[in-house]
Design a protein around this motif. Sequence first.
Motif: not given
Length: 169
Positions: A125-139, A141-151
């Motif tokens: 139903l959803r296209n996910l790169c992996r089941p635990d994809c963390r998505g983008l920071c809503p503040k 826009g950083a990719d949270l899969n690459q690490g925490d942005c600190g926001c």
Amino acid sequence: MGMKVSITESGAELGRSFAFAFTTAADKIDLAAVSGTFEGDITVEGTILNTGRVYRLEGVIRCKKSFTCDRCLGHFVEPQEHAFAEDFQQSGTDDEADSEVNLFDGDVIDLTELVRDTILAAQPLRNLCRPDCRGLCPKCGADLNQGDCGCDRFVVDPRLAALQGLLKK
């Protein structure tokens, strides 16, 4: 270009199975309803077995789906394999009452609908790169899969916002 198996050419004698294989493209079997696209060929390999009552077709469909992840918006290509097993029976036989059996006319079984329906039913139903994809920071826009942005992404429950105002006093 249809994906058709001839039961007379395959020599599918009672109790014997024979192999079949097809290659096609997504646009030739009307896969436009899927979100994402299919890259390269769609291959179908399997066997047909004459059980005496029905022709049992079993096999696997292989394809590659190109899609954008619904969470992180990255582009991905995912190889897919979908197994199938279906019974087919010639129409006009005495045993047509079984609703679990697919009917076919003449000496040819067309697998186009089976292949299309198998691929469509297997899509998530959803296209996910992996089941635990963390998505983008809503503040930021950083990719949270690459690490925490600190926001600070803490969101106050709107039902408790009035209470938070009392705590500030």
